[in-house]
Design a protein around this motif. Structure first.
Motif, PDB file in Angstrom:
ATOM      1  N   GLN A 188       0.851  -1.177   0.000  1.00  0.00           N
ATOM      2  CA  GLN A 188       0.000   0.000   0.000  1.00  0.00           C
ATOM      3  C   GLN A 188       0.893   1.236   0.000  1.00  0.00           C
ATOM      4  O   GLN A 188       2.056   1.173   0.407  1.00  0.00           O
ATOM      5  CB  GLN A 188      -0.886   0.010   1.241  1.00  0.00           C
ATOM      6  CG  GLN A 188      -1.819  -1.159   1.327  1.00  0.00           C
ATOM      7  CD  GLN A 188      -2.647  -1.116   2.604  1.00  0.00           C
ATOM      8  OE1 GLN A 188      -2.737  -0.087   3.269  1.00  0.00           O
ATOM      9  NE2 GLN A 188      -3.256  -2.232   2.936  1.00  0.00           N
ATOM     10  N   ALA A 189       0.350   2.349  -0.413  1.00  0.00           N
ATOM     11  CA  ALA A 189       1.124   3.592  -0.451  1.00  0.00           C
ATOM     12  C   ALA A 189       1.714   3.920   0.917  1.00  0.00           C
ATOM     13  O   ALA A 189       2.841   4.410   1.016  1.00  0.00           O
ATOM     14  CB  ALA A 189       0.250   4.737  -0.953  1.00  0.00           C
ATOM     15  N   SER A 190       0.974   3.629   1.977  1.00  0.00           N
ATOM     16  CA  SER A 190       1.460   3.932   3.331  1.00  0.00           C
ATOM     17  C   SER A 190       2.704   3.121   3.705  1.00  0.00           C
ATOM     18  O   SER A 190       3.451   3.518   4.589  1.00  0.00           O
ATOM     19  CB  SER A 190       0.348   3.681   4.353  1.00  0.00           C
ATOM     20  OG  SER A 190      -0.069   2.322   4.318  1.00  0.00           O
ATOM     21  N   ASP A 191       2.938   2.007   3.024  1.00  0.00           N
ATOM     22  CA  ASP A 191       4.122   1.198   3.301  1.00  0.00           C
ATOM     23  C   ASP A 191       5.420   1.929   2.954  1.00  0.00           C
ATOM     24  O   ASP A 191       6.487   1.566   3.417  1.00  0.00           O
ATOM     25  CB  ASP A 191       4.069  -0.127   2.532  1.00  0.00           C
ATOM     26  CG  ASP A 191       2.951  -1.030   2.997  1.00  0.00           C
ATOM     27  OD1 ASP A 191       2.618  -0.995   4.206  1.00  0.00           O
ATOM     28  OD2 ASP A 191       2.400  -1.766   2.164  1.00  0.00           O
ATOM     29  N   PHE A 192       5.312   2.952   2.144  1.00  0.00           N
ATOM     30  CA  PHE A 192       6.496   3.680   1.710  1.00  0.00           C
ATOM     31  C   PHE A 192       6.767   4.926   2.557  1.00  0.00           C
ATOM     32  O   PHE A 192       7.724   5.658   2.307  1.00  0.00           O
ATOM     33  CB  PHE A 192       6.367   4.055   0.231  1.00  0.00           C
ATOM     34  CG  PHE A 192       6.311   2.857  -0.669  1.00  0.00           C
ATOM     35  CD1 PHE A 192       7.470   2.198  -1.042  1.00  0.00           C
ATOM     36  CD2 PHE A 192       5.099   2.353  -1.113  1.00  0.00           C
ATOM     37  CE1 PHE A 192       7.427   1.082  -1.850  1.00  0.00           C
ATOM     38  CE2 PHE A 192       5.037   1.246  -1.924  1.00  0.00           C
ATOM     39  CZ  PHE A 192       6.208   0.593  -2.297  1.00  0.00           C
ATOM     40  N   ALA A 193       5.959   5.170   3.576  1.00  0.00           N
ATOM     41  CA  ALA A 193       6.111   6.366   4.415  1.00  0.00           C
ATOM     42  C   ALA A 193       7.457   6.407   5.123  1.00  0.00           C
ATOM     43  O   ALA A 193       8.083   7.461   5.233  1.00  0.00           O
ATOM     44  CB  ALA A 193       4.969   6.454   5.424  1.00  0.00           C
TER      45      ALA A 193
END
Length: 81
Positions: free
Chosen positions: A6-11
């Motif tokens: 998910q996009a949040s995994d790259f935070a």
């Protein structure tokens, strides 16, 4: 797993502010959907996807050159017998 990204995994990577993220996608090379890494790209953080072995080799070479690089590796799931 790769399919669960998910996009949040790259935070966490985004917070490090590397010039480049090398993403090891497992035993084979797979490419991340652009929407998942849009935030990284908008901050001029490059993303390269490759299989885990190539990702680790590339990371070591770039680190030896003094580049500001991050490595994220998706480990293969354990297979039960």
């Amino acid at each position: 797993s790769f399919d669960a990204l998910q996009a949040s995994d790259f935070a966490a990577v985004e917070a490090l502010r590397p010039d480049l993220l090398i993403l090891g996608t497992g035993r084979r090379q797979r490419f991340v959907a652009p929407g998942l890494i849009a935030s990284l790209l908008s901050q001029r953080i490059g993303v390269e996807c490759m299989d885990n072995q190539a990702a680790c080799r590339t990371y070591n070479i770039l680190m030896a050159e003094g580049r500001k690089v991050a490595l994220a590796v998706i480990l293969p799931e354990k297979q039960t017998a």
